[in-house]
Design a protein around this motif. Structure first.
Motif, PDB file in Angstrom:
ATOM      1  N   ASP A 152      -5.921  -1.352  -7.473  1.00  0.00           N
ATOM      2  CA  ASP A 152      -6.389  -1.964  -6.239  1.00  0.00           C
ATOM      3  C   ASP A 152      -6.737  -3.415  -6.545  1.00  0.00           C
ATOM      4  O   ASP A 152      -7.904  -3.763  -6.716  1.00  0.00           O
ATOM      5  CB  ASP A 152      -7.609  -1.218  -5.681  1.00  0.00           C
ATOM      6  CG  ASP A 152      -8.060  -1.757  -4.331  1.00  0.00           C
ATOM      7  OD1 ASP A 152      -7.351  -2.617  -3.751  1.00  0.00           O
ATOM      8  OD2 ASP A 152      -9.124  -1.325  -3.854  1.00  0.00           O
ATOM      9  N   ASP A 179       0.879  -1.169   0.000  1.00  0.00           N
ATOM     10  CA  ASP A 179       0.000   0.000   0.000  1.00  0.00           C
ATOM     11  C   ASP A 179       0.913   1.215   0.000  1.00  0.00           C
ATOM     12  O   ASP A 179       1.683   1.414   0.940  1.00  0.00           O
ATOM     13  CB  ASP A 179      -0.876  -0.052   1.254  1.00  0.00           C
ATOM     14  CG  ASP A 179      -1.812   1.133   1.415  1.00  0.00           C
ATOM     15  OD1 ASP A 179      -1.614   2.173   0.759  1.00  0.00           O
ATOM     16  OD2 ASP A 179      -2.738   1.010   2.242  1.00  0.00           O
ATOM     17  N   LEU A 191      -6.839   6.736  -7.519  1.00  0.00           N
ATOM     18  CA  LEU A 191      -6.590   5.305  -7.432  1.00  0.00           C
ATOM     19  C   LEU A 191      -6.055   4.804  -8.768  1.00  0.00           C
ATOM     20  O   LEU A 191      -6.675   4.990  -9.810  1.00  0.00           O
ATOM     21  CB  LEU A 191      -7.886   4.555  -7.078  1.00  0.00           C
ATOM     22  CG  LEU A 191      -7.763   3.046  -6.949  1.00  0.00           C
ATOM     23  CD1 LEU A 191      -6.872   2.660  -5.779  1.00  0.00           C
ATOM     24  CD2 LEU A 191      -9.145   2.427  -6.806  1.00  0.00           C
ATOM     25  N   LEU A 208      -2.332  -1.707  -3.402  1.00  0.00           N
ATOM     26  CA  LEU A 208      -3.109  -0.471  -3.479  1.00  0.00           C
ATOM     27  C   LEU A 208      -2.141   0.637  -3.863  1.00  0.00           C
ATOM     28  O   LEU A 208      -1.194   0.933  -3.123  1.00  0.00           O
ATOM     29  CB  LEU A 208      -3.762  -0.144  -2.138  1.00  0.00           C
ATOM     30  CG  LEU A 208      -4.584   1.149  -2.117  1.00  0.00           C
ATOM     31  CD1 LEU A 208      -5.862   0.972  -2.940  1.00  0.00           C
ATOM     32  CD2 LEU A 208      -4.910   1.552  -0.701  1.00  0.00           C
TER      33      LEU A 208
END
Length: 160
Positions: free
Chosen positions: A125, A62, A122, A115
């Motif tokens: 993901d 992440d 974004l 992520l």
């Protein structure tokens, strides 16, 4: 994994970071130290994921911590100037490449829940193979930040 291309990509990044007279981003983006702190954070996180996989765990990646300005400032403060920060990025990149060089095909193919954010958008993901996460550094991440550093060069009057 073969990290020859990745190591060359880091060489270009570090050469760009060592250029004198790097100014501020014209668009209000990161300065050179923030870019280097971000790369350092990403590299350490990916190295930790790779070592976790080798150890038998199934960690996730992440990148939000590597985008956090408080964290970037913390990393910058821990170094005594750009040269020290560049040296730490160089060492961390070497560690990451050394780990990647030793990954067998089974470890490199483990799907890592990933992520990725960029500019509050974004990007990804979903699980991707560890090898893809590492190759993405060479193909996208490090070259993009190298260009950011090059764009910070201050134009010297009278020079093209």
């Amino acid at each position: 994994m073969d990290t020859t291309a990745l190591r060359s990509t880091y060489d270009r990044l570090l050469d760009a970071a060592a250029v004198p007279d790097l100014g501020d981003a014209h668009d209000g983006g990161w300065n050179a130290d923030q870019i280097l702190a971000h790369v350092l954070s990403v590299d350490a996180s990916i190295a930790a994921v790779a070592l976790g996989i080798v150890a038998g765990s199934r960690p996730a990646f992440d990148n939000r911590i590597s985008l956090d300005t408080w964290n970037l400032d913390r990393i910058i403060t821990e170094h005594s100037g750009r040269t020290n920060l560049i040296d730490h990025v160089r060492n961390q990149a070497t560690i990451l490449c050394d780990i990647a060089d030793q990954l067998n095909e089974e470890a490199a193919s483990v799907a890592v829940p990933t992520l990725l954010l960029s500019n509050d958008t974004l990007v990804l993901d979903q699980p991707i193979p560890l090898a893809s996460l590492i190759v993405g550094l060479s193909e996208n991440h490090v070259p993009a930040h190298t260009q950011q550093l090059l764009d910070l060069r201050v134009a010297v009057p009278g020079h093209a």
